[in-house]
Design an enzyme around this catalytic site. Structure first.
Site, PDB file in Angstrom:
ATOM      1  CE  LYS A   1      80.546  67.967 -19.508  1.00  0.00           C
ATOM      2  NZ  LYS A   1      81.856  67.491 -20.000  1.00  0.00           N
TER       3      LYS A   1
ATOM      4  CE1 TYR B   1      59.232  40.959 -19.786  1.00  0.00           C
ATOM      5  CE2 TYR B   1      60.094  42.851 -18.588  1.00  0.00           C
ATOM      6  CZ  TYR B   1      59.190  42.312 -19.467  1.00  0.00           C
ATOM      7  OH  TYR B   1      58.228  43.113 -20.042  1.00  0.00           O
TER       8      TYR B   1
END
Length: 373
Positions: free
Chosen positions: A34, A256
């Site tokens: 999965k 940032y």
């Protein structure tokens, strides 16, 4: 040149399967694929390990269909609930589904042509989906649904990777009792409940082991990593490259928000990776990568496509390779998560490079941006 990649060693996956199978050679092995094979590439991995396993498991119909489209022949079980309108696709492609509820089963039975192979999902304590122990009468009613062929029953452990074994033992006992109670109503071909931790730590294998994270060489928890009851080899590495180097003076801000400001002269490397590649922004100012054998700390906020690290005192050059998770357990703990999340978060724009016997056998670039030298 490929700036970032995930390198997957097929030989190590096969070795992990073989080592886990030694717990009980008579038990079937279900490899869980999965979430795109836990982020490593379900289709290619399935292709290379199909001869070493008995079953595959996925979470969604789309994942199962993709494996069939990739010409995978072994039985496939979907672990999550299947929308009733999609069950016909499962019949047409020989894909097993879970039965989680009587009303759900009735809806499926009324909307399909032909019989679907199904596994009874018993909720013994996970608290997610499935029949509970006081719903055995509802389970028996499934016998009235002619289009649903119950071939198996299974459950899922919720704490098998922890030191306290009592809850796992309770779940195991409850599962055994439920299977025994309904045995006269169904001719079950096999049952399965041993996930990675259940198989490795508790040696609960029954007719089939359902192994996810351990297939790829990671232990389900730090506890199992310390115990090492079964030898596993991590089959993958997440890599990027240095794309820029600079010397900065004290008082220089990085990235940032100016969350990092140098307090001394430093050498800083910019790497070609960011949170859009799956390297979480939460690693800002705390993550570490490995460059030429040295641990280098992330400086400032991780950007979408790039990030900066401290390489002061490190012999490093532009284009040098970077190991993104030098210790994936340690890095996961820094951001209060588990290696599973780090693996499955790796973005599809990061190419997957598959190696076997020391040679590259395939490169999958989902965005089609491979530039070969």
């Amino acid at each position: 040149m490929i700036e970032s990649c995930v390198e997957i060693n097929i030989d190590k996956i096969i070795e992990n399967i073989q080592n886990i199978r030694k717990i009980n050679p008579k038990s079937m092995y279900c490899a869980v694929l999965k979430a795109n094979g836990y982020g490593l590439g379900a289709y290619k991995i399935a292709e290379y390990i199909e001869d070493y396993v008995d079953y595959f498991a996925v979470a969604r119909v789309t994942e199962a269909l993709a494996l069939r489209e990739a010409n995978i022949k072994k039985p496939i079980l979907i672990l999550g609930a299947v929308y009733y309108k999609d069950v016909q696709k499962c019949i047409d492609n020989n894909i097993d589904i879970p039965i989680i509820d009587l009303d759900y089963a009735k809806l499926i039975n009324e909307n399909i042509n032909g019989k679907v192979n199904a596994h009874l999902l018993l909720d013994t304590g996970m608290g997610r989906i499935g029949f509970r122990d006081f719903e055995e009468d509802k389970i028996r009613e499934l016998n009235n649904l002619e289009n649903i062929n119950i071939i198996s029953a299974f459950t899922h452990f919720s704490t098998a990777d922890e030191a306290d074994t009592h809850y796992t033992e309770m779940q195991h006992e409850k599962f055994n009792k439920m299977v025994k109670d309904i045995n006269d109503s169904f001719n079950l071909e096999f049952v399965h409940l041993g996930n990675s931790a259940g198989a490795i730590k508790h040696h609960i294998t029954r007719d089939m082991m359902r192994v996810g994270i351990a297939t790829y060489g990671l232990y389900p928890s730090d506890l199992l990593k310390e115990e090492k009851d079964v030898e596993l080899k991590q089959c993958f590495s997440f890599r990027t490259r240095v794309i820029y180097l600079k010397e900065v003076e004290a008082g220089t801000s990085i990235s940032y928000g100016r969350t990092f400001i140098s307090d001394k002269p430093m050498k800083i490397a910019t790497l070609s990776i960011g949170y859009a590649d799956g390297y979480m922004r939460s690693f800002s100012n705390i993550g570490e990568v490995s460059i030429n054998g040295h641990l280098c700390k992330v400086l400032g906020r991780v950007c979408m496509d790039q990030m900066m690290v401290d390489v002061t005192g490190v012999d490093v050059s532009v284009d040098d390779e970077v190991i993104v998770y030098p210790d994936i357990y340690k890095e996961a703990a820094k951001v209060d998560t588990i290696p599973y999340e780090l693996m499955t978060s790796i973005n599809l724009r990061v190419p997957r490079i598959y190696k076997k016997s020391g040679k590259i056998i395939s490169i999958d670039n989902y965005l089609g941006e491979i530039n070969e030298d």
